[in-house]
Enzyme design. Structure first.
Site, PDB file in Angstrom:
ATOM      1  CD  GLU A   1      -2.428  -1.423   3.136  1.00 51.88           C
ATOM      2  OE1 GLU A   1      -2.498  -1.179   3.843  1.00 51.88           O
ATOM      3  OE2 GLU A   1      -3.128  -2.459   2.985  1.00 51.88           O
TER       4      GLU A   1
ATOM      5  CD  GLU B   1      -3.743  -4.889   5.374  1.00 52.34           C
ATOM      6  OE1 GLU B   1      -4.381  -5.032   5.186  1.00 52.34           O
ATOM      7  OE2 GLU B   1      -3.182  -3.428   5.086  1.00 52.34           O
TER       8      GLU B   1
ATOM      9  CD  GLN C   1       0.226   2.445   5.241  1.00 58.52           C
ATOM     10  OE1 GLN C   1      -1.142   2.454   5.436  1.00 58.52           O
ATOM     11  NE2 GLN C   1       0.934   3.012   3.793  1.00 58.52           N
TER      12      GLN C   1
ATOM     13  CG  ASP D   1       3.535  -3.031  14.377  1.00 58.29           C
ATOM     14  OD1 ASP D   1       2.318  -2.158  15.019  1.00 58.29           O
ATOM     15  OD2 ASP D   1       4.453  -2.213  14.130  1.00 58.29           O
ATOM     16  N   GLY D   2       0.475  -3.531  12.909  1.00 55.71           N
ATOM     17  CA  GLY D   2      -0.453  -4.073  13.503  1.00 55.71           C
ATOM     18  C   GLY D   2      -1.952  -3.950  12.570  1.00 55.71           C
TER      19      GLY D   2
ATOM     20  CG  HIS E   1      -0.214   3.283  13.904  1.00 54.89           C
ATOM     21  ND1 HIS E   1      -1.059   3.393  14.172  1.00 54.89           N
ATOM     22  CD2 HIS E   1       0.057   3.589  12.303  1.00 54.89           C
ATOM     23  CE1 HIS E   1      -2.381   3.589  12.229  1.00 54.89           C
ATOM     24  NE2 HIS E   1      -1.672   3.832  12.087  1.00 54.89           N
TER      25      HIS E   1
HETATM   26  C1  LIG Z   1      -5.605  -3.181   7.259  1.00 55.76           C
HETATM   27  C2  LIG Z   1      -4.683  -1.745   7.693  1.00 55.76           C
HETATM   28  N1  LIG Z   1      -4.416  -1.234   7.252  1.00 55.76           N
HETATM   29  C3  LIG Z   1      -3.251  -0.316   6.616  1.00 55.76           C
HETATM   30  C4  LIG Z   1      -3.631   0.725   7.334  1.00 55.76           C
HETATM   31  C5  LIG Z   1      -3.325   1.920   6.933  1.00 55.76           C
HETATM   32  N2  LIG Z   1      -4.093   2.951   6.043  1.00 55.76           N
HETATM   33  C6  LIG Z   1      -4.743   4.137   6.785  1.00 55.76           C
HETATM   34  S1  LIG Z   1      -5.824   4.354   6.323  1.00 55.76           S
HETATM   35  C7  LIG Z   1      -5.272   4.277   4.922  1.00 55.76           C
HETATM   36  C8  LIG Z   1      -5.934   3.944   3.812  1.00 55.76           C
HETATM   37  C9  LIG Z   1      -7.697   4.414   3.726  1.00 55.76           C
HETATM   38  O1  LIG Z   1      -7.941   5.132   3.149  1.00 55.76           O
HETATM   39  P1  LIG Z   1      -9.792   5.251   2.513  1.00 55.76           P
HETATM   40  O2  LIG Z   1     -10.245   3.791   3.315  1.00 55.76           O
HETATM   41  O3  LIG Z   1     -10.153   5.271   1.367  1.00 55.76           O
HETATM   42  O4  LIG Z   1      -9.829   5.587   4.101  1.00 55.76           O
HETATM   43  P2  LIG Z   1      -9.368   7.558   4.237  1.00 55.76           P
HETATM   44  O5  LIG Z   1      -8.441   7.646   5.095  1.00 55.76           O
HETATM   45  O6  LIG Z   1      -9.498   8.392   3.324  1.00 55.76           O
HETATM   46  O7  LIG Z   1     -10.392   8.708   5.091  1.00 55.76           O
HETATM   47  C10 LIG Z   1      -3.796   3.211   5.131  1.00 55.76           C
HETATM   48  C11 LIG Z   1      -3.821   2.012   4.100  1.00 55.76           C
HETATM   49  C12 LIG Z   1      -4.799   0.596   8.588  1.00 55.76           C
HETATM   50  N3  LIG Z   1      -5.154   1.438   9.249  1.00 55.76           N
HETATM   51  N4  LIG Z   1      -5.299  -0.326   8.612  1.00 55.76           N
END
Ligand SMILES: Cc1ncc(C[n+]2csc(CCOP(=O)(O)OP(=O)(O)O)c2C)c(N)n1
Ligand SMILES: [Mg+2]
Lengths: 371, 326
Positions: B30, B61, B83, B85-86, B130
């Site tokens: 990602e 993932e 991205q 650990d959690g 995180h």
């Molecule tokens: C399972 C998981 N993988 C990766 C992340 C890291 N992460 C946090 S926000 C995000 C993007 C989310 O995008 P979206 O669903 O469009 O929501 P927005 O932030 O735009 O509101 C990512 C990859 C996470 N929080 N949870």
């Protein structure tokens, strides 16, 4: 390997144009009083003010992080105000506007981003579940909760409905597809509210899906609709209809609120690495608050005194948020051991006691002037 | 020729070199493309190697690891970034039931040389999910190799060794140490680097052995420095599965004392396994029970409490002191 399918944007439900004009929609009639209209304006302005303050507090080192809702106020306030007190909302981590509508105080949100709590509010008290950071995990929780509502026989015109918030990126997770499917086969009373803000950190929707997101619902066997996510009236009317559909036992619905993340993903992010400012300009002209203000002015529903009053209220809320944030106390170190289990756990109790002794040993040492 | 690199930049340079020397090496995850990853570990790779080799994946993932397995079956060597650990856990099924077991299921007919890069550990003031240290789950799973680095030199070489390995390798990156610098000889041969599964004596000593890995190696070295009463030997474990017991037992037989420090909770952790093994193999050389220093058996707390949760210099020194009370 490019994705060449025609990306002609489909129609979206819009009830209030960027120019502030009302539009009628055959499926989503809206009957709204002048007072309600002013109330929506006030909500929009105040949540933006809280958000702006939170970004500033992060810059000043008072918060560890903040995920700004800038640009998404209408999607959140419209849908949040469509909820009834007994309904249940499952947010992701950017739903500060919905939290506002559910009565969560800004300082409760700030305490999580300051790192003094993990949220810590009682979801049942507010009809608003805890923020969920693991993308899409809440889609299944909302669906299961809705299955419980169903089993409680709590459906009907005055029944309970559930709403689940998630982003465009979240639609890629298996959990989301599983939630759609569980909701569909169970005909669960849940509304899936996807805020397509055009970004999942640095990735645009083309990296997540080849079809407009609202069309995902059809494959699972329930209706999906795209709305102008910057139109608070469309968000209110369509969410109200979808909630009613759900509470009356007609099953799930997907709403895709087409909007834009005007800020960075979070205060840690640098969007200049992946997006152009022209796009931002285009969306600025579709601002969710400006159009309501224009409408209120043009229709003579609000005067300068009203706008000044809202601005003054916003200022005082800004100040209050700043003060309350700085006053949030750091938790006691022994809080680490609290609420890990519902039932007694001797192992944790021993660790807690040992750590208390360990901390006390420093105090003793300090008292003796050593170390 | 040596270059002064941070751990983050050293991993980036190692990835680049692996991609240059083997066209089958892919990077996926990602935000790894244009953004270069949230920690910029894949910075510029998208620009230089293109979208076919640096894949911004959908946000899933399980999809990342599952498709990496498929790519590996087709002869590629995917390096997957998780991205934080959690956020590994949606991929747990693909990792534990498939990635770790495909080779044996095929009676050796196939290999799945997938690398999982996972920034791990706390100390960065982050929100929930995180800051975790989930390495024990992986070390507990047969079929996976698990390594972690504590300095830029190892970062540069071990990421390349992980990619070159025909087995799946889980590569843990100490995110709070990403900016620690060291001189790295980027012109040397990969073959000249220490084998990936060896531990390293980071500081020789005689009185006790202090074993750490990843982000805790720096803390262990500080503790050894701070303890003016004892001469502490510090071992940087580097490989969590398999563990280099030769280096450990050689040290413990000399010092008679072993203290193991990691950020992960103590119970059922990597330290617990090493303590048991060392007790078996060095029983008559031990002057004290093996001491473990780690986090409490509670969820990672809100960031304002993390300095209490994480084993710090004082807690490591306290562990060393305890080893000398016997
Ligand atoms: C399972 C998981 N993988 C990766 C992340 C890291 N992460 C946090 S926000 C995000 C993007 C989310 O995008 P979206 O669903 O469009 O929501 P927005 O932030 O735009 O509101 C990512 C990859 C996470 N929080 N949870
Ligand atoms: Mg998004």
């Amino acid at each position: 390997m490019s994705n060449n399918t025609a990306q002609k944007q489909p129609e979206l439900v819009q009830l209030l144009t960027p120019e502030g004009e009302l539009r009628r929609h055959p499926d989503y009639p809206i009957d709204i009083s002048a007072e309600e209209m002013r109330g929506l304006y006030r909500d929009l302005v105040l949540v933006r003010r809280v958000d702006t303050e939170a970004v500033a507090l992060q810059r000043q080192g008072e918060l560890g992080l903040w995920a700004s809702l800038l640009g998404q106020e209408a999607a959140q306030i419209g849908s949040g105000r469509a909820l009834r007190p007994g309904d249940m909302a499952f947010p992701s981590y950017r739903e500060h506007g919905v939290a506002w509508c559910r009565g969560i105080r800004p300082r409760q949100l700030l305490s999580m981003f300051r790192g003094v709590s993990n949220g810590g509010w009682d979801p049942h008290e507010y009809g608003f579940h805890l923020y969920s950071i693991v993308i899409a995990s809440q889609t299944l929780h909302a669906t299961g909760y809705a299955m419980g509502v169903q089993r409680d026989g709590a459906l009907g015109a005055d029944g309970t409905a559930v709403i689940c918030y998630f982003g465009d990126g979240a639609t890629s997770q298996g959990d989301t597809s599983e939630a759609f499917n569980f909701a569909a086969v169970n005909n669960a009373p849940v509304v899936f509210f996807c805020q397509n803000n055009q970004w999942a950190i640095s990735e645009p929707p083309e990296r997540q899906a080849r079809v407009p997101l609202y069309r995902r619902a059809a494959g699972f066997g329930f209706p999906g609709v795209r709305i102008d996510g910057n139109d608070v009236l469309a968000s209110l009317a369509v969410t109200r209809a979808a909630l009613q559909h759900a509470r009356e036992g007609q099953g799930p619905m997907l709403i895709e609120a087409f909007t834009y993340r005007m800020g960075a993903h979070t205060t840690n992010d640098d969007p200049s690495r992946y997006r152009v400012s022209a796009e931002l300009e285009e969306w600025r002209s579709k601002d969710p608050i400006e159009r309501v203000r224009t409408h209120l002015t043009n229709e003579g529903i609000a005067d300068d005194a009203f706008f000044a009053e809202v601005d003054a209220e916003a200022e005082s809320i800004g100040e209050r948020v700043r003060r309350e944030c700085r006053e949030l106390p750091d938790p006691d170190p022994l809080d680490i051991f609290h609420e890990v289990y519902a039932e007694p756990n001797g192992h944790i109790d021993r660790q807690r006691a040992d750590f208390a002794d360990y901390l006390a040993s420093f105090e003793d040492a300090d008292a003796e002037g050593v170390r | 020729m040596t270059t002064n690199l941070t751990i983050g930049k050293a991993i980036n340079a190692g990835l680049r070199r692996a991609m240059e020397s083997d066209p089958k090496v892919l990077v996926m995850g990602e935000d790894v493309g244009k953004l270069g990853g949230v920690f910029r570990i894949t910075d510029q790779l998208y620009k230089d190697f293109g979208a076919d080799r640096v894949i911004d994946t959908p946000l899933a993932e399980s999809g990342i690891i599952g498709t990496a397995i498929g790519l590996a079956l087709r002869g590629y060597r995917p390096v997957c970034e998780i991205q934080f650990d959690g956020f590994f856990f949606p991929a747990a099924n693909q990792t534990f039931t498939q990635l770790a077991k495909v080779r044996r299921r095929s009676a050796g007919a196939v290999t799945v040389p997938v690398v999982l890069r996972i920034p791990y550990g706390g100390g960065i003031g982050a929100v929930e999910h995180h800051s975790e240290s989930p390495e024990a789950y992986f070390a507990h799973t047969a079929g996976l190799r698990v390594v972690t680095v504590a300095n830029a030199v190892d970062a540069y070489w071990m990421i390349q060794q992980a990619i070159a390995s025909d087995d799946p390798v889980v590569f843990f990156e100490p995110k709070r140490r990403y900016y620690d610098k060291a001189d790295v000889d980027t012109t040397a041969d990969l073959g000249s680097a220490a084998p990936m599964h060896t531990a390293r004596v980071a500081r020789p000593g005689q009185d006790a052995t202090l074993l750490a890995y990843g982000p805790m190696v720096k803390t262990a070295l500080q503790a050894a420095q701070a303890d003016t009463e004892h001469d502490i030997e510090v071992i940087d474990l580097r490989s969590l599965a398999p563990v280099d017991y030769d280096t450990i037992t050689e040290s413990v037989r000399r010092t008679g004392r072993l203290v193991i420090a990691h950020e992960a909770p103590v119970s059922h952790g990597v330290g617990a396994e090493i303590a048991a093994r060392v007790t078996e193999s060095c029983f008559y050389h031990l002057e004290a029970p093996v001491i473990r220093v780690g986090a409490f058996d509670t969820p990672y707390p809100q960031s304002r409490l993390e300095e209490h949760y994480l084993p710090d210099l004082d807690r490591v020194l306290d562990g060393v002191d305890r080893a000398f009370t016997f």
